[in-house]
Design an enzyme around this catalytic site. Structure first.
Site, mmCIF file in Angstrom:
data_model
loop_
_atom_site.group_PDB
_atom_site.id
_atom_site.type_symbol
_atom_site.label_atom_id
_atom_site.label_comp_id
_atom_site.label_asym_id
_atom_site.label_seq_id
_atom_site.Cartn_x
_atom_site.Cartn_y
_atom_site.Cartn_z
ATOM 1 N N ARG A 166 -10.878 -12.837 5.403
ATOM 2 C CA ARG A 166 -9.583 -13.363 4.957
ATOM 3 C C ARG A 166 -9.749 -14.683 4.205
ATOM 4 N NH1 ARG A 166 -5.283 -10.493 7.513
ATOM 5 N NH2 ARG A 166 -5.686 -9.848 9.657
ATOM 6 N N PHE B 224 -11.344 -0.539 -1.192
ATOM 7 C CA PHE B 224 -11.287 -1.337 0.025
ATOM 8 C C PHE B 224 -11.400 -2.804 -0.373
ATOM 9 C CE2 PHE B 224 -12.257 -0.660 4.705
ATOM 10 C CZ PHE B 224 -11.599 -1.830 5.049
ATOM 11 N N VAL B 225 -10.252 -3.441 -0.570
ATOM 12 C CA VAL B 225 -10.272 -4.823 -1.042
ATOM 13 C C VAL B 225 -10.070 -5.815 0.101
ATOM 14 C CG1 VAL B 225 -9.606 -4.363 -3.423
ATOM 15 C CG2 VAL B 225 -7.826 -4.645 -1.702
ATOM 16 N N ASP C 95 -8.166 -8.540 5.077
ATOM 17 C CA ASP C 95 -9.301 -8.487 6.010
ATOM 18 C C ASP C 95 -9.907 -7.105 6.131
ATOM 19 O OD1 ASP C 95 -7.022 -7.367 7.465
ATOM 20 O OD2 ASP C 95 -8.309 -7.458 9.242
ATOM 21 N N LYS D 21 -1.186 -1.537 -4.672
ATOM 22 C CA LYS D 21 -2.229 -0.537 -4.927
ATOM 23 C C LYS D 21 -1.703 0.553 -5.841
ATOM 24 C CE LYS D 21 -5.806 -0.769 -1.530
ATOM 25 N NZ LYS D 21 -6.571 -0.072 -0.492
ATOM 26 N N ASP E 258 0.862 -1.182 0.000
ATOM 27 C CA ASP E 258 0.000 0.000 0.000
ATOM 28 C C ASP E 258 0.900 1.235 0.000
ATOM 29 O OD1 ASP E 258 -2.006 1.847 0.349
ATOM 30 O OD2 ASP E 258 -2.962 0.853 2.021
#
Ligand code: PRP
Length: 180
Positions: free
Chosen positions: A165, A152-153, A159, A131, A103
């Site tokens: 998960r 928001f993956v 999670d 990302k 990220d």
């Protein structure tokens, strides 16, 4: 059957399986004649390392680290605390750090600096997802599964509040699942 909290699937179970098979073949070629120590950063990368290891044909060992993010502020400060260190000494070893998602890059930046000081023979990174447009520090990933939109993956290790998960695919979470 898609989970009712999932808005859309970005990478299907088949997409993930095929990409990991290709990555495993690439790694097996690159490390021919060597053995590789896969180091996963818990907890999100647990599923990825398990599937990746089975696609690699050179000798593989597994080790795990756990880091804490000191709450949300750490993500911006880049300060990471090691909660569980490696069991193995890595001096002279070929180490491949296995991440589920890149990220901001701050976690990996810290970890790579820490691991490099232990003098491995080589130190590289594989991330399943990166990302788009989010990296605040430059991280050189030798292997990458997919680039993913800044949504928001969840799923396949990722999670929200420890949930999702276990979804076999990666999808975008519906806002209703995280908003009151
Ligand atoms: C995720 C992921 C990376 C980190 C990436 O872990 O597994 O370790 O965030 O973010 P960065 O590039 O912004 O540093 P998380 O803290 O969500 O823990 P988890 O793996 O236990 O879900």
């Amino acid at each position: 059957m898609i989970h009712p909290d999932i808005e859309s699937v970005i990478f299907s179970e088949e997409d993930i399986r095929a990409r990991i098979a290709a990555l495993g073949a690439e790694i097996s070629r690159d490390y021919a004649g060597e053995s590789v120590l896969l180091v996963a950063v818990l907890r999100g990368a647990a599923l990825f390392i398990a599937d990746l290891a089975r696609e690699i044909t050179v000798p593989v060992e597994l080790d795990f680290m756990a880091v804490s993010s000191y709450g949300s502020s750490t993500k911006s400060s880049g300060v990471v605390r090691i909660l569980k260190d490696l069991d193995e000494l890595i001096e002279g070893r070929h180490v491949l750090v296995v991440e589920d998602i890149l990220d901001t890059g701050l976690t990996l930046k810290y970890l790579l600096k820490n691991l490099a000081s232990r003098k491995p023979a080589s130190l590289d990174v594989i991330t399943l997802l990166a990302k788009e447009g989010k990296q605040r520090v430059s991280i050189s990933c030798r292997y990458m599964g997919f680039t993913c939109p800044d949504e928001f993956v969840v799923g396949y290790g990722l999670d929200f509040a420890e949930r999702y998960r276990n979804l076999p695919y990666i999808g975008v979470l519906k806002p209703s699942a995280y908003q009151d």
